[in-house]
Design a protein around this motif. Structure first.
Motif, short mmCIF file in Angstrom:
data_model
loop_
_atom_site.label_atom_id
_atom_site.label_comp_id
_atom_site.label_asym_id
_atom_site.label_seq_id
_atom_site.Cartn_x
_atom_site.Cartn_y
_atom_site.Cartn_z
N LEU A 63 0.81 -1.21 0.00
CA LEU A 63 0.00 0.00 0.00
C LEU A 63 0.85 1.27 0.00
O LEU A 63 0.46 2.30 0.53
CB LEU A 63 -1.01 0.01 1.15
N PHE A 87 3.01 5.61 2.18
CA PHE A 87 1.93 4.65 2.38
C PHE A 87 0.60 5.40 2.39
O PHE A 87 0.53 6.54 2.85
CB PHE A 87 2.10 3.89 3.69
N ILE A 88 -0.47 4.76 1.90
CA ILE A 88 -1.75 5.47 1.80
C ILE A 88 -2.27 5.91 3.17
O ILE A 88 -2.92 6.93 3.27
CB ILE A 88 -2.81 4.66 1.03
N HIS A 89 -1.94 5.16 4.22
CA HIS A 89 -2.43 5.56 5.55
C HIS A 89 -1.65 6.74 6.14
O HIS A 89 -2.01 7.26 7.19
CB HIS A 89 -2.42 4.37 6.51
N ARG A 99 -9.38 8.08 5.46
CA ARG A 99 -8.08 7.40 5.41
C ARG A 99 -8.24 5.96 5.88
O ARG A 99 -7.72 5.03 5.26
CB ARG A 99 -7.08 8.16 6.28
N GLU A 100 -8.97 5.77 6.97
CA GLU A 100 -9.23 4.42 7.49
C GLU A 100 -10.06 3.60 6.50
O GLU A 100 -9.79 2.42 6.27
CB GLU A 100 -9.95 4.51 8.84
N LEU A 103 -7.81 2.56 3.59
CA LEU A 103 -6.91 1.49 4.02
C LEU A 103 -7.63 0.14 4.00
O LEU A 103 -7.11 -0.84 3.47
CB LEU A 103 -6.35 1.79 5.41
N ARG A 104 -8.85 0.11 4.53
CA ARG A 104 -9.66 -1.13 4.51
C ARG A 104 -9.95 -1.56 3.08
O ARG A 104 -9.76 -2.73 2.71
CB ARG A 104 -11.00 -0.91 5.23
N THR A 107 -6.86 -2.71 1.11
CA THR A 107 -6.45 -4.05 1.57
C THR A 107 -7.31 -5.10 0.88
O THR A 107 -6.79 -6.14 0.45
CB THR A 107 -6.58 -4.15 3.11
#
Length: 143
Positions: A63, A87-89, A99-100, A103-104, A107
């Protein structure tokens, strides 16, 4: 350019072989012809990449942002190199809830799921907000 019977073909030249009704092709038999065709194809994709009105982003399996189109500057007001390698986060310009969510969802994409029409809010350097819509799908090279 097409691959037909294990020969690279040039659709712009007439020849004796047919790949589709009315389409004549000729094998690229010389290195020079292959190199010329490769340069033309590379130039075409470079122009598409540089003039895209959408942001195209390549993210690796960890990521981490690998590459962004220059259109990010017109849309979000930041240069590609400000995001590339991160990183994307870690993107503080995205509101925390989104952002969360990204990330989910990313993934899941890395696990093989396609993502369509997911929306995120991005903060511009001037303090404005831009709604971004994301479509993503997994790509694999070398396996």
């Amino acid at each position: 350019m097409i691959r037909n019977d294990n020969d690279l073909m040039d659709l712009s030249r007439k020849g004796s072989r047919t790949s589709a009704p009315g389409t004549f092709v000729e094998p690229l038999r010389t290195t020079a012809a292959f190199n010329d065709a490769s340069r033309m194809r590379e130039e075409f994709y470079r122009l598409c990449y540089e003039s895209s009105t959408d942001i195209i982003c390549l993210v690796d399996k960890n990521l981490r942002i690998q590459c962004l189109t220059p259109s990010i500057e017109r849309i979000f007001g930041c240069r590609p190199d400000q995001w590339e390698g991160r990183f994307i986060h870690e993107l503080e310009s995205m509101i925390p809830q989104h952002r969360e969510k990204m990330l989910r969802e990313m993934t899941d994409v890395m696990a093989g799921t396609c993502l369509k029409n997911s929306e995120y809010t991005i903060m511009t350097p001037e303090g404005g907000r831009v709604i971004a819509e994301l479509d993503a799908e997994p790509l694999a090279w070398n396996g």
